[in-house]
Structures are given as C-alpha cells and as structure tokens.
Design a protein around this motif. Sequence first.
Motif, mmCIF file in Angstrom:
data_model
loop_
_atom_site.group_PDB
_atom_site.id
_atom_site.type_symbol
_atom_site.label_atom_id
_atom_site.label_comp_id
_atom_site.label_asym_id
_atom_site.label_seq_id
_atom_site.Cartn_x
_atom_site.Cartn_y
_atom_site.Cartn_z
ATOM 1 N N ALA A 2 5.591 32.940 -48.520
ATOM 2 C CA ALA A 2 6.809 33.205 -49.296
ATOM 3 C C ALA A 2 6.719 32.487 -50.637
ATOM 4 N N ASN A 3 7.311 33.092 -51.679
ATOM 5 C CA ASN A 3 7.191 32.538 -53.021
ATOM 6 C C ASN A 3 8.237 31.478 -53.332
ATOM 7 N N ARG A 4 9.378 31.593 -52.672
ATOM 8 C CA ARG A 4 10.474 30.713 -53.040
ATOM 9 C C ARG A 4 11.314 30.468 -51.785
ATOM 10 N N ALA A 5 11.863 29.273 -51.680
ATOM 11 C CA ALA A 5 12.652 28.955 -50.486
ATOM 12 C C ALA A 5 13.938 28.260 -50.876
ATOM 13 N N ILE A 6 15.029 28.670 -50.260
ATOM 14 C CA ILE A 6 16.332 28.085 -50.579
ATOM 15 C C ILE A 6 17.029 27.668 -49.292
ATOM 16 N N LEU A 7 17.399 26.389 -49.253
ATOM 17 C CA LEU A 7 18.174 25.879 -48.120
ATOM 18 C C LEU A 7 19.642 25.853 -48.532
ATOM 19 N N ILE A 8 20.463 26.580 -47.799
ATOM 20 C CA ILE A 8 21.894 26.611 -48.094
ATOM 21 C C ILE A 8 22.558 25.698 -47.077
ATOM 22 N N SER A 9 22.947 24.554 -47.530
ATOM 23 C CA SER A 9 23.393 23.545 -46.589
ATOM 24 C C SER A 9 24.597 22.800 -47.144
ATOM 25 N N ASP A 10 25.600 22.651 -46.299
ATOM 26 C CA ASP A 10 26.808 21.951 -46.732
ATOM 27 C C ASP A 10 27.607 21.627 -45.472
ATOM 28 N N ARG A 11 28.272 20.494 -45.489
ATOM 29 C CA ARG A 11 29.105 20.152 -44.329
ATOM 30 C C ARG A 11 30.172 21.214 -44.079
ATOM 31 N N ALA A 12 30.574 21.866 -45.155
ATOM 32 C CA ALA A 12 31.625 22.892 -45.047
ATOM 33 C C ALA A 12 31.189 24.074 -44.182
ATOM 34 N N PHE A 13 29.889 24.203 -43.961
ATOM 35 C CA PHE A 13 29.402 25.362 -43.188
ATOM 36 C C PHE A 13 29.384 25.093 -41.678
ATOM 37 N N ALA A 14 29.658 23.861 -41.282
ATOM 38 C CA ALA A 14 29.544 23.517 -39.860
ATOM 39 C C ALA A 14 30.516 24.328 -39.012
ATOM 40 N N GLY A 15 30.048 24.755 -37.869
ATOM 41 C CA GLY A 15 30.907 25.487 -36.930
ATOM 42 C C GLY A 15 31.092 26.948 -37.275
ATOM 43 N N ALA A 16 30.234 27.471 -38.155
ATOM 44 C CA ALA A 16 30.385 28.874 -38.575
ATOM 45 C C ALA A 16 30.051 29.827 -37.439
ATOM 46 N N ASP A 17 30.877 30.866 -37.274
ATOM 47 C CA ASP A 17 30.485 31.947 -36.374
ATOM 48 C C ASP A 17 29.736 32.994 -37.200
ATOM 49 N N THR A 18 29.481 34.160 -36.612
ATOM 50 C CA THR A 18 28.623 35.116 -37.319
ATOM 51 C C THR A 18 29.284 35.652 -38.584
ATOM 52 N N LEU A 19 30.616 35.754 -38.584
ATOM 53 C CA LEU A 19 31.306 36.268 -39.778
ATOM 54 C C LEU A 19 31.181 35.280 -40.943
ATOM 55 N N ALA A 20 31.452 34.016 -40.657
ATOM 56 C CA ALA A 20 31.377 33.004 -41.711
ATOM 57 C C ALA A 20 29.931 32.830 -42.191
ATOM 58 N N THR A 21 28.987 32.927 -41.274
ATOM 59 C CA THR A 21 27.575 32.806 -41.653
ATOM 60 C C THR A 21 27.170 33.955 -42.575
ATOM 61 N N SER A 22 27.568 35.168 -42.219
ATOM 62 C CA SER A 22 27.167 36.310 -43.049
ATOM 63 C C SER A 22 27.844 36.248 -44.417
ATOM 64 N N TYR A 23 29.049 35.689 -44.477
ATOM 65 C CA TYR A 23 29.716 35.516 -45.776
ATOM 66 C C TYR A 23 28.934 34.551 -46.669
ATOM 67 N N VAL A 24 28.536 33.417 -46.106
ATOM 68 C CA VAL A 24 27.792 32.423 -46.887
ATOM 69 C C VAL A 24 26.459 33.009 -47.371
ATOM 70 N N LEU A 25 25.756 33.712 -46.469
ATOM 71 C CA LEU A 25 24.487 34.314 -46.872
ATOM 72 C C LEU A 25 24.710 35.348 -47.984
ATOM 73 N N ALA A 26 25.805 36.102 -47.879
ATOM 74 C CA ALA A 26 26.100 37.109 -48.909
ATOM 75 C C ALA A 26 26.339 36.447 -50.265
ATOM 76 N N GLN A 27 27.045 35.326 -50.243
ATOM 77 C CA GLN A 27 27.291 34.598 -51.501
ATOM 78 C C GLN A 27 25.960 34.130 -52.106
ATOM 79 N N ALA A 28 25.077 33.636 -51.250
ATOM 80 C CA ALA A 28 23.779 33.154 -51.733
ATOM 81 C C ALA A 28 22.945 34.308 -52.283
ATOM 82 N N VAL A 29 22.964 35.438 -51.568
ATOM 83 C CA VAL A 29 22.197 36.600 -52.016
ATOM 84 C C VAL A 29 22.719 37.070 -53.373
ATOM 85 N N GLU A 30 24.032 37.042 -53.552
ATOM 86 C CA GLU A 30 24.581 37.473 -54.839
ATOM 87 C C GLU A 30 24.192 36.521 -55.955
ATOM 88 N N ARG A 31 24.093 35.267 -55.605
ATOM 89 C CA ARG A 31 23.649 34.324 -56.636
ATOM 90 C C ARG A 31 22.179 34.580 -57.000
#
Lengths: 398, 262
Positions: free
Chosen positions: B78-107
């Motif tokens: 892989a050419n590039r790697a991004i760790l998306i990590s924050d205490r605010a993400f703890a306890g995420a279910d699949t909906l919250a996880t997919s939202y965070v990933l979507a935000q990262a993808v848009e960035r």
Amino acid sequence: MPIYIVAEECKGCKLCLPACPYGAIEMVDGVAVLTDDCTQCGACVSSCKFGAIKLERVEMCDVDTSQYRGVWVVAEVNDGRLADVTLELLGEGRQLADQLGEQLSLVLVGHEVEPLAEVAAAYGADKVYLAQAPELERYRTGPFTDVITGIINRYKPEIVLIGATGMGRDLASRIAARISAGLTADCTGLEISVEDRLLYQTRPAFGGNIMATIVCRHARPQMATVRSHVFLKPEPDHNRTAEVVEVPVSLDEKSIMTRIVEVIKENVDAAANLQDSDIIVSGGRGLKKADNFELIRDLADAIGGAVGASRATVDAGWIPAYHQVGQTGKTVHPKLYIACGISGAVQHLAGMGSSDCIVAINSDPSAPIFEVAHFGIVGDLFEVVPALTRAIREEFGG
Amino acid sequence: MRIIVCIKQVPDTTEVKINPETGTLVRDGVPSIINPFDENAIEAGLQLVEEHGGEVIVITMGPPQAEQALRDALAMGANRAILISDRAFAGADTLATSYVLAQAVERIGDFDLIFCGKQAFDGDTGQVGPGLAEHLGIPQITYAIDIEEVTDREIQVRRLLSDGFEVVRTRLPCLITAVKQLNEPRMPGLKSRMKAKKAEVEQWTCDCIGALADRCGLDGSPTSVMRVFSPTRQVEGERIEGETAEEKVCRLIDKLRDAQVL
C-alpha cells in the motif's frame, strides 16, 4: 422533513424526476419541487449532480418511538417463491407481534409477486405491503433500498426483520445507514421486553465465544437480520387472509446505477441438500488437504448424508463455501452430525450445536468438539473414517 | 486510480482459547492480525493499481495499536496509510463506524474505488461496508469473487451468492467487498516489512475529519450491548473406547442403533 431541495442550487436538469420511485418530484417554474407523495426514501439525493437535494439526518434522541408500530418482515423471493427464511421470520414475527399486541406485515417487493401475499397470510402476516415493477424482478441494492426505505418512512414499523442472506445483509445495512436505524446482524434469539417495547436481540459475538444481547433504545425501527433455519417454519393456515396495501412505484432503468449482466445458478442442490439433510458428515482442518475430503464424501455417500465443512477448510479453499457449517456458514440441525477432524471452534458449534445426535472423531482428546458430542471417538480420522465407511456399507449395504 | 481500502485489526480468533473452568475467553497474548478478508481487499487494490496505475490508500478506525495492521498493509505494498483514532470513537457500532470512515474518505477525496473485506472475523456483521457506501451515496457490490473488468467509468464484478454467481456492472466510484476466493493475498518479504516499519502512518482525529462528536462512538450508535453471557452447553458425552479403529466403529454403530439414529 429531512429531505429538501435547495431551489437556488437546482439547475432544472430533471435528472431527479425518473430517480424518484414514488413520482414525488415535480417541476415548478423550472425548479424541482417535492410533492406530498415524497416518502423521504432518499433515492433522489445521489441523482442530483449539483448537490441541490439535501438529506438531513434525524437525531436519534428526537425520534418519537410511539409513532412506530408493528412488526415487519422483508420478503426474499427466489424463483417466484418466498425464501424459507422469510417464512421462518413470519413465524417468529407473529409471536413478537402478538406480544406487542400489534400487526405483523410482510414487505413484498418484486415483479409479479402479488400471488405470494396469500402465502404470507397463511404463514401469519396480517398485512402485505406490495411494491411491484419490472425493474424489481431481481434484487439490486439501489432500487430495493429506495423502495423499502420509502415504505418504512411512510408506515413506520417498530421492528423490521430481514433474512441474514446475501441479499438481506446487503440490503439491511444500506437501509439502516440511510435512516440511522439500529441493526443487529445474525440474531439467534429475539425477545420482546413488554413494558418498554424493546426488542432484545441476542447474537453470538467473538466467534460465538460469548453471546451478546443488543438493544436499540432510541432509534426506530429496530432492525435485525436472522439466518435461515434459526427459527422453525410455522405450519401454514390457509384460511388466514391478509390485507394487501399496494404501494405504487415507478422506476426508470436509466436511473439505476447497477445492472445485472448474468446470473449463474449453481450448487443449488448441494446447498439445499445440506440444510435439509437428516445426516451430515463434516470435515475439518484435520483432513490436512483438499484431496482428503474424498474420505468425507465416501462416508456421506455410504450413510446417505450431505457433506459439511468447517470454516478453516473453506478458507483454505479445500471445498466450496456452500458446504460451510457454522456461524458464518449454515445453521443446521440434522438427526445425526458426524464431525471428522473438526476441533469444534465455537463458530462451528454455533452452526451445528442443536443437532439431535453429534458424533466427533478427532485425534486430540481435549478438542472442544467432544464437549458437545454425544459420542466421541479419539483416534486418527484417516483410520476411523474409512473404517466407519466400510462398516456402514457392510451393515446397511449402501 | 485512487483506491481506498478499509481494514480492521482483529484478534486472531484461531488462537483464542477458552478457559475450561470459567468458560470465558482467554485473550491475553492473543496476537492481532489484519482481518483476513481485508487482506483480500488490499490485494485486490494492489492488483488494480499494478494494472492501471495509481495508489492504494489503506485506512482503519481503531485504537493506537491498530497502527500495526496498517504497517502490515504497507508491507504488502500500500502507498499510504491513515490511522483514524480518537477517544470519541470508542464504543462505536457499525453505523457510527461507517460514518467515521465516510468522513475520512471524503477528506481523502477524489477516489475511484473502495475495497472492504466482506465482514470482520470478530464481529461478523458485514454491515460497515454497505453503511459506508450509503453515507457516500455510491453503489456497492458485496461478496466480490472476481473483478472482471474496470474501465474509466464502470466496473464489472462477479459476486458469490449462496446459489451460484451473479455478474453485475456499476458506475464508479463504488464500494466492493471481498470474499476469500477473490485472490491470494501476497506475503510481504523481510525487506518490505523493514521498510514498512519506518514508513509514515498518518494520524487523523475526530476533528481532522470534521466528524460530529454526537455521531461517533457510543453517542452515535443506535445499538448498545445490554448484556453478555457464555453460551450454555450441556451434553453428557460418551467416549467410545476400543483397541482398533474397527472396534470403535462397531461400538459406535451399535450405540447409534440403540439411540435409533441409524
């Protein structure tokens, strides 16, 4: 309303008109306008190239849960018939609906599927929401999500159950994300907490090592997927009838992003065979290589059973996935299950633990499979399995 | 092509043992690995980039130690790697996880394809991929077993279904989830591993991706775990003894006959 069109950003291109399955967008003075028929299904949002159609998410804590009533099952139709899992969910849904004192409804989406409404009634549905169009002949993520989201938004069920099949998992996740609903995958137990009307959804977690009960307190509907053969198919009562609510939809093939190029049916018999078979002979990692599945096939053939497999063997490519028994494979409950060289990871046990009689053959006396086996043979499967095959053939002349 | 691969670090469940006395999981010392289906997703991305040019960006939402999974992906190529990590993400279910990933993808922006594994080994839900596609408003093709054709605008994929296969064609950008049979993930050599050890892993937080705190972690999760318990099993099993395999087998058949199973 969570969906709105920003008039200033609308270029009047009309691309959103055919994208709306409910015919709820009109042009007024060269600008697209949503009519009262809008179900807020969200189909138009991605059709707008100018970002003029906005979808606002409803905050979970703002959801008035009392507006959501009734238990729904989303139908899966295969070759013009309701899938087994749909019938099983009607049976389970009937019980949940009775506990809540609500109706049980089937959401029936497809092409020329109306006759199935009678089947749904016989299996327990009080009501059938029927949406038909030629474009809905075969499942596709986009149009099915749009249409079913629209029906959910308009009629507001409190519980929606979907089979945890290839279709159900693809569809349920998409709908849940669109409407910010809670969704629990692969439930093995469903229970109503009558006082707060919550659905307790129990599923295996960490590969079945523990069970977790999940609730969805604020968002609605409460959605769950359930695998086939987890619940029993109810006895049909052909005197029952159901009210059919026709949901008029019109789709435009050009607005659907995905098209089906080819459908290749294969292995239907083998796959069906596994779950319907009274006897299953399964092989695991102890077989050491793909060729040795021949031992399992021989025994299955001699005893008149179907061939099952553990996840490890499927992942290793020794045998096709439709043979897989376990949490991510098929749930089976045959009269006799013979596990050969299967250590008995909890994932596997989750799929076959309810078999009437379990026989385990394994060289490791401490393998967990022996904990669930009614009869265990500690020994080398390369000796025991062929010996068993020979003995069965001698005894029963198979 | 710009291809984003979403991966998850999971405990190697084949190594998970059960404490025979308590019946609970022994997770100490259990190694963490890239979710196996995600390795197929990475491989699919790498192969497409080898053929069409471009870059593979691998992302994960997880705790700081998930960085190791990203390094393993870098070692694969892989050419590039991004760790998306924050205490605010703890306890995420699949909906919250997919939202965070979507935000990262848009960035990250301007992508052609997203690959995910069909599901994670630990959660087994398969819900995050489709959820992500929905947040981004792009089509999805789940259970991909073969990428048949990729053009500038479209992709044709063979899907694995329970009763056969389905070949579908859709518009780019789209999201694809990989099954095991899609490909054979490459094993990185020592040199690649060493290089990946020193490579940069970008660290993105909740603020970085412009995620709303109330849609992340526990707050953004409609589902919550009410209780966990050990599955109950009660079988009085019987060991069939004997000198030879033949002897054991004979006794087994007698037992099965007595139990009216045969």
